[in-house]
Structure formats: C-alpha cells, structure tokens
Scaffold this active site. Structure first.
Site, PDB file in Angstrom:
ATOM      1  N   HIS A  73       0.845  -1.208   0.000  1.00 23.87           N
ATOM      2  CA  HIS A  73       0.000   0.000   0.000  1.00 23.87           C
ATOM      3  C   HIS A  73       0.877   1.254   0.000  1.00 23.87           C
ATOM      4  O   HIS A  73       1.270   1.773   1.048  1.00 23.87           O
ATOM      5  CB  HIS A  73      -0.889  -0.005   1.251  1.00 23.87           C
ATOM      6  CG  HIS A  73      -2.024   0.970   1.180  1.00 23.87           C
ATOM      7  ND1 HIS A  73      -3.290   0.652   1.599  1.00 23.87           N
ATOM      8  CD2 HIS A  73      -2.098   2.247   0.748  1.00 23.87           C
ATOM      9  CE1 HIS A  73      -4.100   1.695   1.445  1.00 23.87           C
ATOM     10  NE2 HIS A  73      -3.373   2.675   0.919  1.00 23.87           N
ATOM     11  N   ASP A  98       1.152   2.557   3.850  1.00 24.44           N
ATOM     12  CA  ASP A  98       0.244   3.597   3.345  1.00 24.44           C
ATOM     13  C   ASP A  98       1.030   4.891   3.127  1.00 24.44           C
ATOM     14  O   ASP A  98       0.590   5.992   3.468  1.00 24.44           O
ATOM     15  CB  ASP A  98      -0.936   3.836   4.290  1.00 24.44           C
ATOM     16  CG  ASP A  98      -2.041   4.689   3.658  1.00 24.44           C
ATOM     17  OD1 ASP A  98      -1.972   4.943   2.440  1.00 24.44           O
ATOM     18  OD2 ASP A  98      -2.951   5.116   4.388  1.00 24.44           O
ATOM     19  N   HIS A 146      -5.444  -0.685   5.630  1.00 22.99           N
ATOM     20  CA  HIS A 146      -5.120   0.140   6.808  1.00 22.99           C
ATOM     21  C   HIS A 146      -6.168   0.110   7.938  1.00 22.99           C
ATOM     22  O   HIS A 146      -6.774   1.129   8.274  1.00 22.99           O
ATOM     23  CB  HIS A 146      -4.826   1.589   6.392  1.00 22.99           C
ATOM     24  CG  HIS A 146      -5.774   2.202   5.403  1.00 22.99           C
ATOM     25  ND1 HIS A 146      -7.146   2.170   5.521  1.00 22.99           N
ATOM     26  CD2 HIS A 146      -5.519   2.882   4.251  1.00 22.99           C
ATOM     27  CE1 HIS A 146      -7.694   2.794   4.520  1.00 22.99           C
ATOM     28  NE2 HIS A 146      -6.721   3.237   3.722  1.00 22.99           N
ATOM     29  N   HIS A 181       1.637   5.125  -2.178  1.00 21.09           N
ATOM     30  CA  HIS A 181       1.219   6.142  -3.141  1.00 21.09           C
ATOM     31  C   HIS A 181       2.488   6.759  -3.741  1.00 21.09           C
ATOM     32  O   HIS A 181       3.209   7.478  -3.049  1.00 21.09           O
ATOM     33  CB  HIS A 181       0.374   7.215  -2.463  1.00 21.09           C
ATOM     34  CG  HIS A 181      -0.870   6.670  -1.826  1.00 21.09           C
ATOM     35  ND1 HIS A 181      -2.063   6.567  -2.505  1.00 21.09           N
ATOM     36  CD2 HIS A 181      -1.092   6.179  -0.584  1.00 21.09           C
ATOM     37  CE1 HIS A 181      -2.977   6.034  -1.697  1.00 21.09           C
ATOM     38  NE2 HIS A 181      -2.418   5.785  -0.533  1.00 21.09           N
ATOM     39  N   LEU A 182       2.743   6.461  -5.010  1.00 21.57           N
ATOM     40  CA  LEU A 182       3.937   6.999  -5.672  1.00 21.57           C
ATOM     41  C   LEU A 182       3.656   8.297  -6.430  1.00 21.57           C
ATOM     42  O   LEU A 182       4.574   8.928  -6.931  1.00 21.57           O
ATOM     43  CB  LEU A 182       4.531   5.955  -6.625  1.00 21.57           C
ATOM     44  CG  LEU A 182       5.184   4.740  -5.948  1.00 21.57           C
ATOM     45  CD1 LEU A 182       5.855   3.854  -6.987  1.00 21.57           C
ATOM     46  CD2 LEU A 182       6.184   5.164  -4.876  1.00 21.57           C
ATOM     47  N   ARG A 183       2.375   8.658  -6.549  1.00 20.72           N
ATOM     48  CA  ARG A 183       1.947   9.976  -7.056  1.00 20.72           C
ATOM     49  C   ARG A 183       2.169  10.208  -8.549  1.00 20.72           C
ATOM     50  O   ARG A 183       1.587  11.144  -9.107  1.00 20.72           O
ATOM     51  CB  ARG A 183       2.634  11.102  -6.275  1.00 20.72           C
ATOM     52  CG  ARG A 183       2.446  11.055  -4.770  1.00 20.72           C
ATOM     53  CD  ARG A 183       0.995  11.068  -4.368  1.00 20.72           C
ATOM     54  NE  ARG A 183       0.813  11.278  -2.915  1.00 20.72           N
ATOM     55  CZ  ARG A 183      -0.293  11.015  -2.270  1.00 20.72           C
ATOM     56  NH1 ARG A 183      -1.336  10.510  -2.926  1.00 20.72           N
ATOM     57  NH2 ARG A 183      -0.400  11.240  -0.982  1.00 20.72           N
ATOM     58  N   ASN A 226      -4.528   6.233  -7.414  1.00 23.58           N
ATOM     59  CA  ASN A 226      -5.061   7.607  -7.354  1.00 23.58           C
ATOM     60  C   ASN A 226      -4.050   8.621  -7.883  1.00 23.58           C
ATOM     61  O   ASN A 226      -3.597   9.516  -7.185  1.00 23.58           O
ATOM     62  CB  ASN A 226      -5.512   7.964  -5.936  1.00 23.58           C
ATOM     63  CG  ASN A 226      -4.412   7.840  -4.906  1.00 23.58           C
ATOM     64  OD1 ASN A 226      -3.409   7.162  -5.134  1.00 23.58           O
ATOM     65  ND2 ASN A 226      -4.590   8.491  -3.776  1.00 23.58           N
TER      66      ASN A 226
END
Length: 427
Positions: free
Chosen positions: A60, A311, A234, A62-64, A94
């Site tokens: 989990h 996360d 999470h 977020h590499l953006r 996302n």
C-alpha cells in the site's frame, strides 16, 4: 551444484552467524559460517555480523506519478523503498490520470525499469472503477494483462455494494484480489481526527471508529457470500479487528493490513501537534485511541491482521502547512517503517516471527508476489541491517520527496546498510 556467483559472509540470521550462497539470483544454501571458505570466482559480501533480513513487501504505497510528481515520483519512491528495505512495492491508482487504463500502468512500469532496473520491483494496483468515481467498473482484464497486481478504489470508498460485488467477482476471474478502503461514505469521510474526546477538545468534526467497522462488516458478509477474497486496507480500530477475527473463525476469505503508525501512535499525537498548528499526524483513517492501538498489536501478533503496509502518502510541505480542515491526509512511511517496526520487535511488543510474516510471507501469499524465506530456490532478495545504528528523522535523512511525518526530530534505531534484489546489489 549450481555455480555460486555471490556469497554473503558472517551475517546474523535468527541469532546465528551464517553464510549465504546465491546463484543466478536464487538462494542455493544458507549454512553456519565457516572459519575459512574457498569462494572461487564468487563475489563476496562481508556482513561483519550485521543482521540479515528478507526484503520487505509493501502492499500500500502512493507513488503519485503520473500527475503529482512534485509530491513523489516512481524514481524517488523506489529509492526510498530500496533504502527502507523493501523489495516489492504495490502502488495505488489515485494518480492523474487515474491508473484505469493500460497506458498508465505501462508508463509506471517503464519508469521503474528505467530508474531501478535491478529493483525494487513495482506492482501497480489498478483502479476498481473508472476515474475512481465508483460508478462504472474499470477495464479490469486490460489492467491485469498490463501488469496490475490487484484492484482498489483506495481513498474513495465504493458506495454501491452492487458495483463492489461485481468488482470482486471480475477480479477473481484474473486471479486478482480487491483491496477495500473501509470507510462509510457518510460518516466523517477523511476527517483526519478520531471522533471522541480529542476531537471535542480541538473543536474538529471527527470520524467515528464505526465508520470503518461498518464497511468491514459489509466486506466480511460479501466475502462469505461469494466465497471470494477481499483485502482490507489500513485497519485502525478494535471494532474492525473484532469483526475480522469473527470472520476468520468462520473461514471467511478476508485478509487485512495495518500500518506502523496505528501500532505506535494515538490521537494524543495529533492533539500535541495541534498546539504547534501542525497537521503532520493528520491521516485517514485517523489515529485512534490507546485501546485501539493495543488491539492492533494483539491482532497482528495473533494473525487476525495478516500484513503490515506503510500507506506511504507523500505531500509537499506547503500542502500540510495550512489549516487542519483543508490539509491533506497522509504520512510518509517508506523511510521509517523498518526502524519503527523493528523497534517493536526489540521491545518485545511484536515477535520476530510476526515481523517477518507481516512484512514478507503474508503479503506475498495474498497477492502472489515473489518472496524470500531463505529456502533453496527462493529469490535472493535480502538486506543487511545494523540494528544498533541511531539516526535522526530529518528532511535530509529521508530519501522520499515527502517529508510529512510526525516522526520528524525523533531518533530511531536501525539502518539498511546494503540491499540485494535477485542477488544484485541495489544500494
């Protein structure tokens, strides 16, 4: 016997000094260290008694990229992962554009190959619905073929149970698991603070723990009815843990993760930060109570919670330096997770077996990823770890672009000294 091309000498594994023999990216043998050894033409890495651990897996992150490269990008995120001890990384959808088509998936994978050709390995998570809008399923077959390892609407709960059911069924056709962000869409969505005494004192609208538990209950019932797996992201509160434990006792195919911050922090951290107008501890789901924190530790140790995940949610500094109600939720975690969770092992809060299961075998089993158990034939994914090296969490010490962690200024113990993926040194 296979030709040995790498030998790691005098590493400590499970309290014993061992030598590790690698051939063509695979473990050949692990045996007690010899006083002298004919190494032949093999490359030799002297461990000098450093702790040997299998590479971790984070399901989990977020590499953006694409769209928010000022927060993080594939290159910087994988750099933080490499130095954080992670060999497998699953990144959420996302982005902008959302990862709901093969071209975005392929771009992510191409960036990983370009900047980190030896690893860490990147496994994109495809969007569950188009644009994460919750109205129409994303092209899951296309995404699976392009390389997506799972599907999720992370951060935007799927309100329609009918659509969510279809997603779970279609994902199973491609041997993929759906990851659900458990948050009732009407009860304090992304409030960033737990509803209770702290939120009252701060004068902030909060999110009650039941907002998470309601969605967990839905997923448990749906998983049981369909007899299909669902993974819960999470998890943060005791109510959810009780439901998951009940489900597992009934044989429901539910798996779950929690994060280092739910094991080590409570809403009191957020309240302390509020006196300094800091939003670094604002995260979704929010930091909960001490009772919830203890429930997370118990559930992780007894296997009710299967996995750990960071996360990892990087943001630019100016985005967090604003009023609480408009600041984005998220804590960066790839750089700190290993030190934080190994500290729990050192303190006897988590067992070493729990640590290894939660960061390696369990996530890799759930999502069918490569894992090293140091058995012959396993991928030679491991790192040498100095358990005693102290370091201060400063912006300069973090490899991620994201510096948004409430641990800034803290002194942690434990640092990765070198990291191998498939027998190749990556740092």
């Amino acid at each position: 016997m296979a030709k040995i091309d790498l030998i790691v000498r005098r590493a400590r594994l499970d309290g014993k000094e061992v030598d590790v023999f690698v051939s063509r990216g695979r473990i050949v043998e692990v045996k007690p260290s010899a006083k002298s050894l004919d190494t032949g033409e093999a490359r030799v890495e002297e461990a000098y008694g450093l702790t040997l651990l299998p590479s971790l897996t984070d399901v989990h992150v977020h590499l953006r990229e694409p769209g928010f490269e000022y927060k993080e990008d594939v290159e910087s995120g994988l750099r933080a992962a490499a130095w954080g001890g992670f060999g497998n990384i699953m990144c959420m959808a996302n982005t902008k554009p959302v990862n709901d088509c093969e071209s975005v998936t392929e771009m992510m994978l191409e960036k990983a190959r370009k900047y980190w050709p030896k690893g860490p390995r990147l496994f994109p998570i495809g969007a569950l619905t188009k644009g994460l809008k919750g109205q129409e399923l994303a092209p899951m077959a296309e995404l699976a073929k392009a390389g997506c390892a799972a599907f999720s609407n992370d951060g935007v709960p799927v309100e329609s149970t009918k659509i969510f059911r279809l997603a779970v069924e279609y994902a199973s056709d491609w041997d993929r698991v759906v990851i659900d962000h458990c948050e009732d869409p009407y009860l304090g969505v992304a409030a960033g603070v737990n509803e209770g005494e702290v939120s009252s004192r701060l004068g902030l609208p909060g999110q009650p723990d039941v907002a998470e538990a309601l969605q967990v209950a839905r997923d448990v019932l749906l998983s049981e009815y369909l007899d299909l797996p669902i993974h819960l992201a999470h998890i943060s509160c005791r109510k959810s843990v009780d439901l998951i434990r009940f489900a597992k006792a009934r044989g429901v195919r539910i798996t779950a993760e929690t994060t280092p911050h739910y094991l080590t922090m409570t809403e009191d951290v957020l309240e302390a930060e509020a006196t300094e107008y800091s939003t670094l501890a604002k995260v979704n789901p929010p930091l909960r109570t001490e009772d919830d924190r203890l429930a997370m530790i118990e559930a992780l140790n007894d296997g009710t919670i299967d996995c750990l995940a960071t996360d990892h949610a990087p943001h630019a500094g100016y985005e967090k330096e604003t009023e609480f109600d408009v600041a984005p939720c998220g804590i960066t975690g790839l750089d700190t997770a290993l030190s934080v969770t190994w500290g729990l092992v050192r303190d006897g809060v988590l067992t070493r077996e729990t640590f290894v299961r939660a960061w390696t075998t369990a996530p890799c089993t759930v999502f069918n990823l490569p894992v090293n158990t140091f058995a012959p034939g396993d991928p030679a994914d491991f790192f040498l770890f100095d358990e005693d090296e102290e370091w201060t969490v400063t912006p300069q010490a973090l490899h991620s672009k994201g510096k948004n962690t409430p641990l800034l200024g803290s002194v942690l113990k434990g640092r990765v000294k070198t990291h191998f993926i498939a027998g190749k040194k990556i740092v």
